[in-house]
Scaffold this motif. Sequence first.
Motif, PDB file in Angstrom:
ATOM      1  N   ARG A  27       0.825  -1.212   0.000  1.00  0.00           N
ATOM      2  CA  ARG A  27       0.000   0.000   0.000  1.00  0.00           C
ATOM      3  C   ARG A  27       0.856   1.258   0.000  1.00  0.00           C
ATOM      4  O   ARG A  27       0.453   2.304  -0.491  1.00  0.00           O
ATOM      5  CB  ARG A  27      -0.897  -0.041   1.242  1.00  0.00           C
ATOM      6  CG  ARG A  27      -1.947   1.013   1.309  1.00  0.00           C
ATOM      7  CD  ARG A  27      -3.175   0.622   0.520  1.00  0.00           C
ATOM      8  NE  ARG A  27      -3.939   1.794   0.172  1.00  0.00           N
ATOM      9  CZ  ARG A  27      -4.792   2.402   0.984  1.00  0.00           C
ATOM     10  NH1 ARG A  27      -5.022   1.927   2.177  1.00  0.00           N
ATOM     11  NH2 ARG A  27      -5.424   3.477   0.582  1.00  0.00           N
ATOM     12  N   ARG A  61     -15.578 -20.757  -1.234  1.00  0.00           N
ATOM     13  CA  ARG A  61     -15.710 -20.198  -2.576  1.00  0.00           C
ATOM     14  C   ARG A  61     -16.973 -20.763  -3.202  1.00  0.00           C
ATOM     15  O   ARG A  61     -17.559 -21.718  -2.682  1.00  0.00           O
ATOM     16  CB  ARG A  61     -14.487 -20.496  -3.439  1.00  0.00           C
ATOM     17  CG  ARG A  61     -14.286 -21.944  -3.754  1.00  0.00           C
ATOM     18  CD  ARG A  61     -13.018 -22.193  -4.562  1.00  0.00           C
ATOM     19  NE  ARG A  61     -12.867 -23.610  -4.839  1.00  0.00           N
ATOM     20  CZ  ARG A  61     -13.372 -24.243  -5.883  1.00  0.00           C
ATOM     21  NH1 ARG A  61     -14.095 -23.575  -6.784  1.00  0.00           N
ATOM     22  NH2 ARG A  61     -13.192 -25.534  -6.048  1.00  0.00           N
ATOM     23  N   LYS A  78      -4.627 -10.226   0.099  1.00  0.00           N
ATOM     24  CA  LYS A  78      -5.703  -9.597  -0.659  1.00  0.00           C
ATOM     25  C   LYS A  78      -6.830  -9.134   0.258  1.00  0.00           C
ATOM     26  O   LYS A  78      -7.448  -8.094   0.024  1.00  0.00           O
ATOM     27  CB  LYS A  78      -6.252 -10.562  -1.708  1.00  0.00           C
ATOM     28  CG  LYS A  78      -7.202  -9.926  -2.681  1.00  0.00           C
ATOM     29  CD  LYS A  78      -7.537 -10.844  -3.822  1.00  0.00           C
ATOM     30  CE  LYS A  78      -8.292 -10.079  -4.877  1.00  0.00           C
ATOM     31  NZ  LYS A  78      -8.493 -10.862  -6.086  1.00  0.00           N
ATOM     32  N   GLY A  79      -7.092  -9.890   1.330  1.00  0.00           N
ATOM     33  CA  GLY A  79      -8.123  -9.507   2.275  1.00  0.00           C
ATOM     34  C   GLY A  79      -7.788  -8.256   3.060  1.00  0.00           C
ATOM     35  O   GLY A  79      -8.659  -7.630   3.655  1.00  0.00           O
ATOM     36  N   PRO A 123      -7.520  -2.613   0.018  1.00  0.00           N
ATOM     37  CA  PRO A 123      -8.827  -1.992  -0.247  1.00  0.00           C
ATOM     38  C   PRO A 123      -9.643  -2.807  -1.253  1.00  0.00           C
ATOM     39  O   PRO A 123      -9.082  -3.423  -2.158  1.00  0.00           O
ATOM     40  CB  PRO A 123      -8.466  -0.632  -0.840  1.00  0.00           C
ATOM     41  CG  PRO A 123      -7.067  -0.379  -0.468  1.00  0.00           C
ATOM     42  CD  PRO A 123      -6.413  -1.707  -0.285  1.00  0.00           C
ATOM     43  N   LYS A 124     -10.955  -2.817  -1.065  1.00  0.00           N
ATOM     44  CA  LYS A 124     -11.843  -3.563  -1.959  1.00  0.00           C
ATOM     45  C   LYS A 124     -12.354  -2.637  -3.055  1.00  0.00           C
ATOM     46  O   LYS A 124     -13.527  -2.291  -3.110  1.00  0.00           O
ATOM     47  CB  LYS A 124     -13.033  -4.110  -1.181  1.00  0.00           C
ATOM     48  CG  LYS A 124     -12.832  -5.358  -0.341  1.00  0.00           C
ATOM     49  CD  LYS A 124     -11.598  -5.435   0.423  1.00  0.00           C
ATOM     50  CE  LYS A 124     -11.628  -6.560   1.444  1.00  0.00           C
ATOM     51  NZ  LYS A 124     -10.610  -6.340   2.451  1.00  0.00           N
ATOM     52  N   ASN A 125     -11.468  -2.186  -3.945  1.00  0.00           N
ATOM     53  CA  ASN A 125     -11.849  -1.299  -5.044  1.00  0.00           C
ATOM     54  C   ASN A 125     -10.822  -1.431  -6.166  1.00  0.00           C
ATOM     55  O   ASN A 125      -9.950  -2.298  -6.109  1.00  0.00           O
ATOM     56  CB  ASN A 125     -11.975   0.153  -4.561  1.00  0.00           C
ATOM     57  CG  ASN A 125     -10.739   0.647  -3.853  1.00  0.00           C
ATOM     58  OD1 ASN A 125      -9.637   0.153  -4.087  1.00  0.00           O
ATOM     59  ND2 ASN A 125     -10.901   1.619  -2.973  1.00  0.00           N
ATOM     60  N   ARG A 126     -10.904  -0.563  -7.170  1.00  0.00           N
ATOM     61  CA  ARG A 126      -9.973  -0.627  -8.297  1.00  0.00           C
ATOM     62  C   ARG A 126      -8.528  -0.484  -7.852  1.00  0.00           C
ATOM     63  O   ARG A 126      -7.643  -1.144  -8.378  1.00  0.00           O
ATOM     64  CB  ARG A 126     -10.290   0.476  -9.308  1.00  0.00           C
ATOM     65  CG  ARG A 126     -11.336   0.091 -10.310  1.00  0.00           C
ATOM     66  CD  ARG A 126     -11.591   1.251 -11.234  1.00  0.00           C
ATOM     67  NE  ARG A 126     -12.428   2.225 -10.542  1.00  0.00           N
ATOM     68  CZ  ARG A 126     -12.801   3.392 -11.040  1.00  0.00           C
ATOM     69  NH1 ARG A 126     -12.386   3.766 -12.221  1.00  0.00           N
ATOM     70  NH2 ARG A 126     -13.586   4.190 -10.350  1.00  0.00           N
ATOM     71  N   GLY A 169      -7.203  -1.301  -4.951  1.00  0.00           N
ATOM     72  CA  GLY A 169      -6.770  -2.537  -4.297  1.00  0.00           C
ATOM     73  C   GLY A 169      -6.443  -3.628  -5.296  1.00  0.00           C
ATOM     74  O   GLY A 169      -5.476  -4.369  -5.121  1.00  0.00           O
ATOM     75  N   ARG A 170      -7.241  -3.734  -6.355  1.00  0.00           N
ATOM     76  CA  ARG A 170      -6.977  -4.744  -7.373  1.00  0.00           C
ATOM     77  C   ARG A 170      -5.696  -4.449  -8.130  1.00  0.00           C
ATOM     78  O   ARG A 170      -4.935  -5.354  -8.486  1.00  0.00           O
ATOM     79  CB  ARG A 170      -8.166  -4.847  -8.336  1.00  0.00           C
ATOM     80  CG  ARG A 170      -9.379  -5.486  -7.702  1.00  0.00           C
ATOM     81  CD  ARG A 170     -10.477  -5.766  -8.720  1.00  0.00           C
ATOM     82  NE  ARG A 170     -11.055  -4.555  -9.287  1.00  0.00           N
ATOM     83  CZ  ARG A 170     -12.042  -3.846  -8.740  1.00  0.00           C
ATOM     84  NH1 ARG A 170     -12.549  -4.230  -7.565  1.00  0.00           N
ATOM     85  NH2 ARG A 170     -12.528  -2.782  -9.327  1.00  0.00           N
ATOM     86  N   PHE A 176      -2.686  -5.212  -5.846  1.00  0.00           N
ATOM     87  CA  PHE A 176      -2.476  -6.659  -5.685  1.00  0.00           C
ATOM     88  C   PHE A 176      -1.584  -7.227  -6.787  1.00  0.00           C
ATOM     89  O   PHE A 176      -0.906  -8.230  -6.581  1.00  0.00           O
ATOM     90  CB  PHE A 176      -3.828  -7.381  -5.660  1.00  0.00           C
ATOM     91  CG  PHE A 176      -3.718  -8.846  -5.400  1.00  0.00           C
ATOM     92  CD1 PHE A 176      -3.299  -9.319  -4.165  1.00  0.00           C
ATOM     93  CD2 PHE A 176      -4.037  -9.768  -6.381  1.00  0.00           C
ATOM     94  CE1 PHE A 176      -3.195 -10.674  -3.913  1.00  0.00           C
ATOM     95  CE2 PHE A 176      -3.939 -11.121  -6.151  1.00  0.00           C
ATOM     96  CZ  PHE A 176      -3.523 -11.583  -4.911  1.00  0.00           C
TER      97      PHE A 176
END
Length: 147
Positions: free
Chosen positions: A42, A81, A111-112, A115-118, A120-121, A124
């Motif tokens: 990050r 999953r 990954k957890g 951030p859960k957004n663009r 973060g992807r 990663f």
Amino acid sequence: MDTLSYRTVSANSATVQKEWIVVDAKGEILGRLASQIAKILRGKHKPYFTPHVDCGDNVIVINADKIRLTGKKMTDKEYVRHTGYPGGQRFATPREILAKQPHKVVEMAVKGMLPKNRLGRSIFTNLHVYAGAEHPHAAQQPKEIKF
């Protein structure tokens, strides 16, 4: 009178200096290691951290198959999953995943924590996990870090 003036530095993709870092996961506890890796990915360890910019470093994790989990997590923890079909929910323990794809356990933990957004992807994609002690990124001259 001469006074100091401090300005807030906002990084962007042109001003960020990305480095390559190697982390040895041998004998490390999964969650503690994953939180340190997520912090480096990050960019929170840098003085010019900007929340909406990918200002972190590239991280190479080696020996992912030798990671440790505390307590009974190796057999009791479940990863869930779904295949997308009716009744397609599948469960797996860390022991099963380590046997088939050792890099997945570290990847899912990190990954957890992103951030859960663009952003973060895209952050990663700077993570490279390998089961053994060898990695193909020697040309980038990565620095080794101990936690």
